[in-house]
Scaffold this motif. Sequence first.
Motif, PDB file in Angstrom:
ATOM      1  N   LEU A 198       1.910  28.478   4.462  1.00 54.21           N
ATOM      2  CA  LEU A 198       0.556  28.112   4.873  1.00 54.21           C
ATOM      3  C   LEU A 198      -0.142  27.238   3.834  1.00 54.21           C
ATOM      4  N   HIS A 199       0.354  27.253   2.609  1.00 51.94           N
ATOM      5  CA  HIS A 199      -0.252  26.436   1.551  1.00 51.94           C
ATOM      6  C   HIS A 199       0.163  24.971   1.663  1.00 51.94           C
ATOM      7  N   TYR A 200       1.192  24.709   2.440  1.00 54.58           N
ATOM      8  CA  TYR A 200       1.800  23.375   2.455  1.00 54.58           C
ATOM      9  C   TYR A 200       1.248  22.523   3.593  1.00 54.58           C
ATOM     10  N   ASP A 201       0.915  21.276   3.277  1.00 51.85           N
ATOM     11  CA  ASP A 201       0.527  20.288   4.285  1.00 51.85           C
ATOM     12  C   ASP A 201       1.493  19.118   4.208  1.00 51.85           C
ATOM     13  N   ASP A 202       2.087  18.787   5.329  1.00 44.10           N
ATOM     14  CA  ASP A 202       3.070  17.711   5.367  1.00 44.10           C
ATOM     15  C   ASP A 202       2.409  16.353   5.129  1.00 44.10           C
ATOM     16  N   VAL A 203       3.162  15.434   4.582  1.00 42.51           N
ATOM     17  CA  VAL A 203       2.705  14.057   4.368  1.00 42.51           C
ATOM     18  C   VAL A 203       3.571  13.136   5.212  1.00 42.51           C
ATOM     19  N   ALA A 204       2.941  12.284   5.996  1.00 42.30           N
ATOM     20  CA  ALA A 204       3.683  11.395   6.891  1.00 42.30           C
ATOM     21  C   ALA A 204       4.462  10.354   6.092  1.00 42.30           C
ATOM     22  N   PRO A 205       5.594   9.909   6.627  1.00 42.89           N
ATOM     23  CA  PRO A 205       6.340   8.823   5.980  1.00 42.89           C
ATOM     24  C   PRO A 205       5.458   7.590   5.801  1.00 42.89           C
ATOM     25  N   ALA A 206       5.787   6.783   4.823  1.00 46.07           N
ATOM     26  CA  ALA A 206       4.941   5.639   4.464  1.00 46.07           C
ATOM     27  C   ALA A 206       4.667   4.713   5.642  1.00 46.07           C
ATOM     28  N   GLN A 207       5.667   4.510   6.505  1.00 49.85           N
ATOM     29  CA  GLN A 207       5.477   3.554   7.599  1.00 49.85           C
ATOM     30  C   GLN A 207       4.484   4.032   8.647  1.00 49.85           C
ATOM     31  N   TYR A 208       4.115   5.317   8.595  1.00 58.65           N
ATOM     32  CA  TYR A 208       3.144   5.845   9.551  1.00 58.65           C
ATOM     33  C   TYR A 208       1.787   6.089   8.912  1.00 58.65           C
ATOM     34  N   GLN A 209       1.610   5.621   7.692  1.00 65.13           N
ATOM     35  CA  GLN A 209       0.322   5.719   7.030  1.00 65.13           C
ATOM     36  C   GLN A 209      -0.409   4.389   7.155  1.00 65.13           C
ATOM     37  N   CYS A 210      -1.717   4.457   7.203  1.00 68.36           N
ATOM     38  CA  CYS A 210      -2.504   3.250   7.476  1.00 68.36           C
ATOM     39  C   CYS A 210      -2.259   2.139   6.466  1.00 68.36           C
ATOM     40  N   ASP A 211      -2.065   2.485   5.225  1.00 68.93           N
ATOM     41  CA  ASP A 211      -1.896   1.458   4.202  1.00 68.93           C
ATOM     42  C   ASP A 211      -0.659   0.608   4.435  1.00 68.93           C
ATOM     43  N   GLU A 212       0.293   1.128   5.225  1.00 68.29           N
ATOM     44  CA  GLU A 212       1.529   0.402   5.468  1.00 68.29           C
ATOM     45  C   GLU A 212       1.493  -0.396   6.775  1.00 68.29           C
ATOM     46  N   LEU A 213       0.435  -0.221   7.563  1.00 66.18           N
ATOM     47  CA  LEU A 213       0.335  -0.953   8.816  1.00 66.18           C
ATOM     48  C   LEU A 213      -0.045  -2.403   8.547  1.00 66.18           C
ATOM     49  N   GLN A 214       0.326  -3.276   9.449  1.00 66.88           N
ATOM     50  CA  GLN A 214       0.044  -4.696   9.277  1.00 66.88           C
ATOM     51  C   GLN A 214      -1.341  -5.024   9.822  1.00 66.88           C
ATOM     52  N   HIS A 215      -2.188  -5.571   8.967  1.00 64.00           N
ATOM     53  CA  HIS A 215      -3.548  -5.934   9.361  1.00 64.00           C
ATOM     54  C   HIS A 215      -3.896  -7.287   8.756  1.00 64.00           C
ATOM     55  N   PRO A 216      -4.814  -7.999   9.380  1.00 63.07           N
ATOM     56  CA  PRO A 216      -5.193  -9.305   8.849  1.00 63.07           C
ATOM     57  C   PRO A 216      -6.009  -9.223   7.570  1.00 63.07           C
ATOM     58  N   GLU A 217      -6.644  -8.060   7.314  1.00 66.27           N
ATOM     59  CA  GLU A 217      -7.476  -7.949   6.128  1.00 66.27           C
ATOM     60  C   GLU A 217      -6.630  -7.779   4.872  1.00 66.27           C
ATOM     61  N   THR A 218      -7.229  -8.111   3.749  1.00 69.76           N
ATOM     62  CA  THR A 218      -6.595  -7.873   2.462  1.00 69.76           C
ATOM     63  C   THR A 218      -6.953  -6.468   2.012  1.00 69.76           C
ATOM     64  N   PRO A 219      -6.358  -5.944   0.919  1.00 67.29           N
ATOM     65  CA  PRO A 219      -6.611  -4.556   0.511  1.00 67.29           C
ATOM     66  C   PRO A 219      -8.081  -4.230   0.319  1.00 67.29           C
ATOM     67  N   PHE A 220      -8.376  -2.937   0.388  1.00 68.59           N
ATOM     68  CA  PHE A 220      -9.752  -2.445   0.315  1.00 68.59           C
ATOM     69  C   PHE A 220     -10.470  -2.978  -0.920  1.00 68.59           C
ATOM     70  N   GLY A 221     -11.696  -3.441  -0.698  1.00 70.83           N
ATOM     71  CA  GLY A 221     -12.499  -3.947  -1.797  1.00 70.83           C
ATOM     72  C   GLY A 221     -12.421  -5.450  -1.945  1.00 70.83           C
ATOM     73  N   HIS A 222     -11.490  -6.090  -1.208  1.00 74.76           N
ATOM     74  CA  HIS A 222     -11.344  -7.534  -1.294  1.00 74.76           C
ATOM     75  C   HIS A 222     -11.526  -8.128   0.096  1.00 74.76           C
ATOM     76  N   PRO A 223     -12.636  -8.813   0.352  1.00 74.43           N
ATOM     77  CA  PRO A 223     -12.925  -9.313   1.696  1.00 74.43           C
ATOM     78  C   PRO A 223     -11.979 -10.421   2.128  1.00 74.43           C
ATOM     79  N   PRO A 224     -11.793 -10.580   3.447  1.00 76.05           N
ATOM     80  CA  PRO A 224     -10.978 -11.672   3.959  1.00 76.05           C
ATOM     81  C   PRO A 224     -11.481 -13.015   3.457  1.00 76.05           C
ATOM     82  N   ALA A 225     -10.581 -13.955   3.255  1.00 69.75           N
ATOM     83  CA  ALA A 225     -10.936 -15.246   2.668  1.00 69.75           C
ATOM     84  C   ALA A 225     -11.974 -15.991   3.499  1.00 69.75           C
ATOM     85  N   ASN A 226     -11.856 -15.921   4.840  1.00 70.30           N
ATOM     86  CA  ASN A 226     -12.802 -16.655   5.674  1.00 70.30           C
ATOM     87  C   ASN A 226     -14.223 -16.129   5.509  1.00 70.30           C
TER      88      ASN A 226
END
Length: 303
Positions: free
Chosen positions: A182-210
């Motif tokens: 009950l103490h354990y919480d699973d962690v999803a594989p990297a490809q199913y985490q939001c940071d690994e999804l493909q998006h047009p934006e650049t990483p957090f804190g850095h706005p899109p160039a346009n």
Amino acid sequence: MKRLWSPVFLLLGLSGLGLAYKVLHSEDPEEEVELEDPELEAPVSAVPLYAQLAAAIPLVTINLTNFTGLISDKSAPHNENITYHFGFLESDLAMLSDKVSGYYTVLHEMLGEAGPTLCPRDKQSHIKECLMMATCLLQEHVPEDIEVAQYTTYMEVITAFVEIGWPVLKKGLLFEQLYPALHYDDVAPAQYQCDELQHPETPFGHPPANLLQMDAKAQRTFAMSKALSQASKQTHEVLDAHAKESADVDVTVQKLHQVWHPICKDLKCDHGNFWDLHFASHRQTTALMKLNSARHVRAEAQV
């Protein structure tokens, strides 16, 4: 808490169902479709999976919130409308699995063959991560199919449950039996985490160039999001140090004031007043929503 969130969950459920209805009836209104039976309803498959998932999220959050309230307050007065009685871990875990069953049905369809492995119905250790995984899947449809405002509300509600409700739920289960798993919480594989999804934006804190080229106000909004993220991290460090070192409360408060003073200077809030800072941060989130950047909204909701 229950009185506060119940209307929110209701509105979320209605908006999710509304999204599914809107998608289902988005064809050309002038195009006539002949049906053999005028009462024949469109098959469930006619509603895109992302719309089904959007409708399922508030419902599963309601289920889990109700479960949390019941298992954590066994001393509540008897209610004849509640026929289930907590106290046996095995049956309680079965009840918990039932509360996420419908949600998992939709999630499994979106995830394909990997669904049952990533989010098995009979393991509570996967529930937390599978809630967050759904927000990652919906993020791919913002803002084209799902409005940023609606997505932001999903993020706020799920993040609140994951950070506040889920620990209470687990504590209730552990109170019944000190079962190590009950103490354990699973962690999803990297490809199913939001940071690994493909998006047009650049990483957090850095706005899109346009946006950098077009709008100075947008630059300030993204810069503030980065500053909020850093201040939140520093706040956790200060509080962790306070607990670890049993530091003087006044010293800790002073450190927190130093962390948030620059933020409030820009947001025009009182850095010594939590509620003032809280409402100012929501104004910042509103400004961020107007830029239609789901990834940045997500990061800010988790601050």
